[in-house]
Write a protein that holds these residues in place. Structure first.
Motif, PDB file in Angstrom:
ATOM      1  N   GLN A  41       0.762  -1.338   0.105  1.00 50.67           N
ATOM      2  CA  GLN A  41      -0.185   0.069   0.200  1.00 50.67           C
ATOM      3  C   GLN A  41       0.758   1.315  -0.104  1.00 50.67           C
ATOM      4  N   VAL A 125     -12.511   0.506   6.163  1.00 51.26           N
ATOM      5  CA  VAL A 125     -11.767   0.526   5.063  1.00 51.26           C
ATOM      6  C   VAL A 125     -11.768  -0.968   4.522  1.00 51.26           C
ATOM      7  N   TYR A 126     -12.304  -2.037   5.380  1.00 51.88           N
ATOM      8  CA  TYR A 126     -12.607  -3.513   5.133  1.00 51.88           C
ATOM      9  C   TYR A 126     -13.528  -4.001   6.303  1.00 51.88           C
ATOM     10  N   LEU A 272      -9.323   4.896   0.271  1.00 53.35           N
ATOM     11  CA  LEU A 272     -10.855   4.514   0.209  1.00 53.35           C
ATOM     12  C   LEU A 272     -11.242   4.572  -1.386  1.00 53.35           C
ATOM     13  N   GLN A 277      -8.002  -0.060  -2.634  1.00 51.78           N
ATOM     14  CA  GLN A 277      -8.512  -0.945  -1.786  1.00 51.78           C
ATOM     15  C   GLN A 277      -8.278  -2.720  -2.423  1.00 51.78           C
ATOM     16  N   GLU A 278      -8.136  -2.583  -3.820  1.00 52.97           N
ATOM     17  CA  GLU A 278      -7.935  -3.776  -4.531  1.00 52.97           C
ATOM     18  C   GLU A 278      -6.414  -4.211  -4.359  1.00 52.97           C
ATOM     19  N   PRO A 289     -13.451  -5.355   1.060  1.00 54.33           N
ATOM     20  CA  PRO A 289     -13.135  -3.771   0.775  1.00 54.33           C
ATOM     21  C   PRO A 289     -14.187  -3.244   1.189  1.00 54.33           C
ATOM     22  N   SER A 290     -14.243  -1.764   1.702  1.00 48.70           N
ATOM     23  CA  SER A 290     -15.196  -0.914   2.091  1.00 48.70           C
ATOM     24  C   SER A 290     -15.856  -0.343   0.843  1.00 48.70           C
ATOM     25  N   ASN A 291     -15.301  -0.141  -0.388  1.00 48.03           N
ATOM     26  CA  ASN A 291     -15.668   0.708  -1.365  1.00 48.03           C
ATOM     27  C   ASN A 291     -16.657  -0.233  -2.183  1.00 48.03           C
ATOM     28  N   ALA A 294     -15.189  -1.622  -5.448  1.00 49.26           N
ATOM     29  CA  ALA A 294     -13.900  -2.408  -5.276  1.00 49.26           C
ATOM     30  C   ALA A 294     -14.255  -3.875  -5.474  1.00 49.26           C
TER      31      ALA A 294
END
Length: 338
Positions: A41, A125-126, A272, A277-278, A289-291, A294
């Motif tokens: 990341q 975020v997850y 985000l 996120q991937e 993932p939160s998006n 994603a």
């Protein structure tokens, strides 16, 4: 650099305050996911933005303690990852900053709820469900399917779980048991389980690594950590306990008064985004993932198929509740002889 990532980087940089002519040069990141994901990341963000990331990896409980110790003279800018409960405690104690990202509208309801609960001082975020994994070469008959099964005397000194003072995973287990059973019954269960525990580790994911190598038969962890060992070729079988289980909303927070606030917001919005996120799946991290846009890794445990409790994040992320449960754990479980 993909076109989508390039656009994301440009969008993030456009969020700099009016009059900020110079691009931020540095970000101090406190990271509470696994080391490989922390590195991946950080490196992706540096490539996209040109902002140098100084990253420190510690577990959720350790990171919370560091931020608390640095209160008033913070060294970090962003706390990324780790279970949501200590993020909520940090928010309550005014250790983190409120920020409403323009990406919020793209997030899953549970991620937005985390932000709303905290007054927008943290965000999801997850997500990942708690469970355990066992080594199928060591447990060959009548494998455990429930929390109650872990009390079986055949697992004496053959189970690992982390210490809830340092590990967000283990605190989630503690809070889960209290919500499943009631507090006194939960501590009675944990006292019985103690007879089968060979080590309380510092890291929440360490117990499943021990099971993967045969050091222990069973590791109590988030299910995605057990899946990661299976994907890597270890003989680990992942279990969603039959009684039901808790889950985490892995979170992200801006540290109050951090030295690089512009860079912190650029990271926050970028982290985000779907593309950012991937990255987790490329680092063998199989959380949800939160998006909403994603892609969820196909290996990720399906939350809809797991019997999840209605985890009370506001209560169990509060300073009062966390402090009381951890103090009782130290007195009644941590102090037990081995």
């Amino acid at each position: 650099m993909t076109h989508r990532l390039a656009l994301l980087g440009a969008t993030a940089l456009s969020l700099l305050p009016f009059g900020a002519f110079a691009q931020p040069k540095e970000l101090v990141l406190y990271c509470s996911v696994n080391e490989e994901w922390c590195r991946a990341q950080s490196e992706a963000f540096m490539r996209e933005t040109g902002i140098n990331v100084l990253m420190t990896r510690k577990s959720s409980g350790e990171t919370y303690a560091q931020i608390k110790a640095e209160e008033g003279q913070p060294r970090g800018d962003v706390w990324w990852g780790g279970t949501g409960d200590p993020h909520l405690q940090a928010a309550q104690e005014d250790l983190t900053e409120a920020y409403e990202s323009p990406v919020l509208a793209e997030l899953q309801p549970w991620a937005r709820a985390q932000a709303e609960t905290s007054g927008f001082k943290t965000v999801g975020v997850y997500a990942g469900a708690l469970g355990f994994g066992y080594n199928s070469t060591m447990v060959t008959e009548n494998p455990p399917a429930c929390w109650a099964d872990l009390l079986d005397e055949r697992y004496a000194d053959d189970i690992q779980v982390a210490n809830p003072n340092s590990s967000g995973t283990a605190y989630t287990m503690l809070a889960t048991m209290v919500q499943l059973m009631g507090e006194d019954e939960a501590f009675a269960y944990l006292a019985k389980l103690h007879a089968n525990i060979n080590q309380y580790t510092k890291s929440g994911s360490a117990p499943i690594r021990a099971a993967a190598t045969g050091e222990s038969a069973i590791g109590i962890v988030f299910m995605h950590d057990a899946v990661a060992e299976t994907v890597s070729g270890a003989p680990i079988v992942t279990v969603a306990p039959c009684e039901g289980t808790g889950y985490e909303v892995g979170s992200m927070s801006l540290i109050k008064g951090g030295p690089n606030p512009e860079a912190a917001k650029i990271w926050y919005d970028w982290a985000l985004s779907p593309a950012a996120q991937e990255i987790g799946a490329t680092a063998k991290s199989y959380q949800v993932p939160s998006n909403s846009s994603a892609a969820t890794p196909p290996e990720a445990p399906k939350l809809a198929d797991i019997k999840l409790i209605d985890y009370d994040f506001a209560k169990y992320g509060s300073s009062e509740t966390r402090a009381a449960l951890l103090a009782r754990w130290d007195a009644e479980i941590g102090a037990l002889p081995k």
